[in-house]
Design a protein around this motif. Structure first.
Motif, PDB file in Angstrom:
ATOM      1  N   PRO A 135      11.724   8.637  -5.816  1.00  0.00           N
ATOM      2  CA  PRO A 135      12.622   7.814  -6.639  1.00  0.00           C
ATOM      3  C   PRO A 135      13.071   6.540  -5.940  1.00  0.00           C
ATOM      4  CG  PRO A 135      13.813   9.679  -5.733  1.00  0.00           C
ATOM      5  CD  PRO A 135      12.360   9.885  -5.379  1.00  0.00           C
ATOM      6  N   SER A 136      13.581   5.609  -6.742  1.00  0.00           N
ATOM      7  CA  SER A 136      14.149   4.370  -6.227  1.00  0.00           C
ATOM      8  C   SER A 136      15.401   4.063  -7.025  1.00  0.00           C
ATOM      9  CB  SER A 136      13.147   3.217  -6.369  1.00  0.00           C
ATOM     10  OG  SER A 136      13.003   2.858  -7.735  1.00  0.00           O
ATOM     11  N   HIS A 137      16.039   2.922  -6.746  1.00  0.00           N
ATOM     12  CA  HIS A 137      17.229   2.532  -7.505  1.00  0.00           C
ATOM     13  C   HIS A 137      16.871   2.239  -8.971  1.00  0.00           C
ATOM     14  CE1 HIS A 137      19.786   2.551  -4.047  1.00  0.00           C
ATOM     15  NE2 HIS A 137      19.031   1.685  -3.407  1.00  0.00           N
ATOM     16  N   VAL A 138      15.654   1.752  -9.193  1.00  0.00           N
ATOM     17  CA  VAL A 138      15.225   1.472 -10.560  1.00  0.00           C
ATOM     18  C   VAL A 138      14.862   2.767 -11.281  1.00  0.00           C
ATOM     19  CG1 VAL A 138      13.496   0.294 -11.985  1.00  0.00           C
ATOM     20  CG2 VAL A 138      14.450  -0.844  -9.977  1.00  0.00           C
ATOM     21  N   SER A 139      14.223   3.689 -10.560  1.00  0.00           N
ATOM     22  CA  SER A 139      13.831   4.983 -11.129  1.00  0.00           C
ATOM     23  C   SER A 139      14.482   6.098 -10.312  1.00  0.00           C
ATOM     24  CB  SER A 139      12.311   5.133 -11.117  1.00  0.00           C
ATOM     25  OG  SER A 139      11.684   4.094 -11.828  1.00  0.00           O
ATOM     26  N   PRO A 140      15.787   6.319 -10.497  1.00  0.00           N
ATOM     27  CA  PRO A 140      16.497   7.299  -9.669  1.00  0.00           C
ATOM     28  C   PRO A 140      16.272   8.746 -10.068  1.00  0.00           C
ATOM     29  CG  PRO A 140      18.001   6.329 -11.255  1.00  0.00           C
ATOM     30  CD  PRO A 140      16.680   5.630 -11.429  1.00  0.00           C
ATOM     31  N   VAL A 142       0.837  -1.201   0.000  1.00  0.00           N
ATOM     32  CA  VAL A 142       0.000   0.000   0.000  1.00  0.00           C
ATOM     33  C   VAL A 142       0.871   1.250   0.000  1.00  0.00           C
ATOM     34  CG1 VAL A 142      -1.648   1.343   1.377  1.00  0.00           C
ATOM     35  CG2 VAL A 142      -1.991  -1.114   1.076  1.00  0.00           C
ATOM     36  N   ALA A 143       1.910   1.230   0.832  1.00  0.00           N
ATOM     37  CA  ALA A 143       2.814   2.376   0.907  1.00  0.00           C
ATOM     38  C   ALA A 143       3.632   2.531  -0.368  1.00  0.00           C
ATOM     39  CB  ALA A 143       3.740   2.224   2.115  1.00  0.00           C
ATOM     40  N   VAL A 144       3.996   1.414  -0.999  1.00  0.00           N
ATOM     41  CA  VAL A 144       4.770   1.457  -2.247  1.00  0.00           C
ATOM     42  C   VAL A 144       4.008   2.197  -3.331  1.00  0.00           C
ATOM     43  CG1 VAL A 144       5.462   0.005  -4.200  1.00  0.00           C
ATOM     44  CG2 VAL A 144       6.312  -0.499  -1.920  1.00  0.00           C
ATOM     45  N   LEU A 145       2.741   1.907  -3.488  1.00  0.00           N
ATOM     46  CA  LEU A 145       1.946   2.576  -4.517  1.00  0.00           C
ATOM     47  C   LEU A 145       1.838   4.075  -4.243  1.00  0.00           C
ATOM     48  CD1 LEU A 145      -0.912   0.072  -5.403  1.00  0.00           C
ATOM     49  CD2 LEU A 145       1.357   0.351  -6.411  1.00  0.00           C
ATOM     50  N   LYS A 146       1.770   4.432  -2.976  1.00  0.00           N
ATOM     51  CA  LYS A 146       1.743   5.865  -2.628  1.00  0.00           C
ATOM     52  C   LYS A 146       3.083   6.509  -2.982  1.00  0.00           C
ATOM     53  CE  LYS A 146       0.648   9.102   1.088  1.00  0.00           C
ATOM     54  NZ  LYS A 146       1.804   9.990   0.863  1.00  0.00           N
ATOM     55  N   GLU A 147       4.180   5.791  -2.718  1.00  0.00           N
ATOM     56  CA  GLU A 147       5.505   6.315  -3.061  1.00  0.00           C
ATOM     57  C   GLU A 147       5.619   6.566  -4.567  1.00  0.00           C
ATOM     58  OE1 GLU A 147       8.290   3.444  -1.669  1.00  0.00           O
ATOM     59  OE2 GLU A 147       7.762   3.712   0.443  1.00  0.00           O
ATOM     60  N   ILE A 148       5.129   5.611  -5.352  1.00  0.00           N
ATOM     61  CA  ILE A 148       5.205   5.744  -6.809  1.00  0.00           C
ATOM     62  C   ILE A 148       4.348   6.904  -7.282  1.00  0.00           C
ATOM     63  CG2 ILE A 148       4.628   4.617  -8.991  1.00  0.00           C
ATOM     64  CD1 ILE A 148       5.437   1.958  -7.711  1.00  0.00           C
ATOM     65  N   PRO A 173       8.591  10.566 -13.535  1.00  0.00           N
ATOM     66  CA  PRO A 173       7.922   9.755 -12.504  1.00  0.00           C
ATOM     67  C   PRO A 173       8.322   8.290 -12.620  1.00  0.00           C
ATOM     68  CG  PRO A 173       6.403  10.310 -14.269  1.00  0.00           C
ATOM     69  CD  PRO A 173       7.655  11.091 -14.519  1.00  0.00           C
ATOM     70  N   PRO A 174       8.351   7.560 -11.485  1.00  0.00           N
ATOM     71  CA  PRO A 174       8.679   6.133 -11.534  1.00  0.00           C
ATOM     72  C   PRO A 174       7.693   5.381 -12.412  1.00  0.00           C
ATOM     73  CG  PRO A 174       8.682   6.951  -9.273  1.00  0.00           C
ATOM     74  CD  PRO A 174       8.096   8.027 -10.123  1.00  0.00           C
ATOM     75  N   LYS A 175       8.184   4.384 -13.118  1.00  0.00           N
ATOM     76  CA  LYS A 175       7.344   3.586 -13.999  1.00  0.00           C
ATOM     77  C   LYS A 175       6.782   2.391 -13.247  1.00  0.00           C
ATOM     78  CE  LYS A 175      10.004   4.882 -18.097  1.00  0.00           C
ATOM     79  NZ  LYS A 175      10.878   4.404 -19.200  1.00  0.00           N
ATOM     80  N   LEU A 176       5.518   2.124 -13.511  1.00  0.00           N
ATOM     81  CA  LEU A 176       4.868   1.003 -12.847  1.00  0.00           C
ATOM     82  C   LEU A 176       5.195  -0.286 -13.606  1.00  0.00           C
ATOM     83  CD1 LEU A 176       3.027   0.159 -10.558  1.00  0.00           C
ATOM     84  CD2 LEU A 176       1.082   0.482 -12.073  1.00  0.00           C
ATOM     85  N   ILE A 177       6.357  -0.838 -13.324  1.00  0.00           N
ATOM     86  CA  ILE A 177       6.796  -2.077 -13.960  1.00  0.00           C
ATOM     87  C   ILE A 177       7.192  -3.058 -12.872  1.00  0.00           C
ATOM     88  CG2 ILE A 177       7.555  -0.989 -16.108  1.00  0.00           C
ATOM     89  CD1 ILE A 177      10.378  -0.955 -14.991  1.00  0.00           C
TER      90      ILE A 177
END
Length: 207
Positions: free
Chosen positions: A160-165, A149-155, A170-174
Motif C-alpha cells: 500500500p501507499s498513501h494513495v492506495s492505503p 523498477v522497484a515501484v512496479l514490483k511494489e504495486i 490492490p494499488p491502482k496503476l494511475i
C-alpha cells in the motif's frame, strides 16, 4: 603590562585547543586514534557477483559502491537522503544508499543501475526512459530508474501507499499512484511527466 591583540589571540587559541582535547590523552595518542579507523569485512552480492570488501565501519553503501567497487552509475547528490539520486535495490527493496552503512548489508543482494542493464542490453525501464525523454541532465536518472523498477514490483506485490492505503484492494496503476511512490526521487530538470510516461509504458507490459 597590557596584552597585545596578537598575544590575546594566541592565548585564546591555545586555551581552546587544550579544552578540545580529551582528558588524559596525549596529542600523539589522540592523533593516532584518528588515523586508525575501525575496519570490517563485508560480503555483498552486487549485480549478481560476490564482492568482499574491507571497509571503514563508517563507510556508506553508496561510497562502498562508488569508491571501492567503482560502480559510479549510482550518484551522490545531497548525501542526506533527500534527492534519491543514490537509490539502489537491496534485497528487493529500493533504498537510499547514502543513508545506510555498508556493514549493515553484509550478505545482501544489491542491484545498481549497471546491474539492471547496459547499453548493449537495456532493461525495459531504461529503454522507456530513452524513448520518452525521461531525463535532461541525466544526473538523477540512475536513481529514478532503480526506484521505478522497484515501484512496479511494489504495486504488483500489493504494497500500500498513501494513495492506495487499503490492504484489501490492490494499488491502482494511475499517475497519482506513480507520482506518490516516486516522490522521493527529485528531478531538478523537471522531467516528471516524461518519467511517469516511461513507467506507465513498462507497467502496461505483462510481467
Amino acid at each position: 603590562m597590557p596584552i597585545s591583540r596578537r598575544n590575546f589571540m594566541i592565548l585564546g587559541a591555545v586555551t581552546a585547543t587544550a579544552f578540545a582535547m580529551p582528558p588524559f590523552i596525549s596529542l600523539k595518542a589522540y592523533a593516532a586514534s584518528l588515523e586508525q579507523p575501525a575496519m570490517s569485512k563485508v560480503t555483498l552480492q552486487v549485480n549478481g557477483k560476490p564482492q568482499t570488501l574491507e571497509v571503514d565501519t563508517r563507510t556508506t553503501l553508496l561510497d562502498a559502491l562508488r569508491e571501492h567497487l567503482h560502480l559510479t552509475g549510482t550518484k551522490k547528490g545531497c548525501d542526506h537522503g533527500q534527492c534519491g539520486a543514490c537509490t539502489v535495490i537491496a534485497d528487493g527493496r529500493r533504498i537510499n544508499s547514502c543513508l545506510t552503512l555498508a556493514v549493515m548489508h553484509d550478505g545482501s543482494e544489491v542491484t545498481t543501475i549497471e546491474g539492471l542493464g547496459m547499453p548493449n542490453k537495456l532493461h525495459p525501464m531504461q529503454a522507456a526512459f530513452i524513448k520518452h525523454d525521461g531525463y535532461q541532465c541525466g544526473y538523477c536518472t540512475p536513481g529514478q530508474i532503480c526506484s521505478a523498477v522497484a515501484v512496479l514490483k511494489e504495486i504488483r506485490d500489493g504494497i500500500p501507499s498513501h494513495v492506495s492505503p487499503s490492504l484489501t484492494e490492490p494499488p491502482k496503476l494511475i499517475a497519482a499512484e506513480l507520482q506518490e511512490r516516486m516522490s522521493g526521487n527529485i528531478c531538478r530538470c523537471g522531467a516528471y511527466s516524461n518519467i511517469i510516461e516511461a513507467i506507465t509504458e513498462v507497467a502496461e507490459v505483462p510481467a
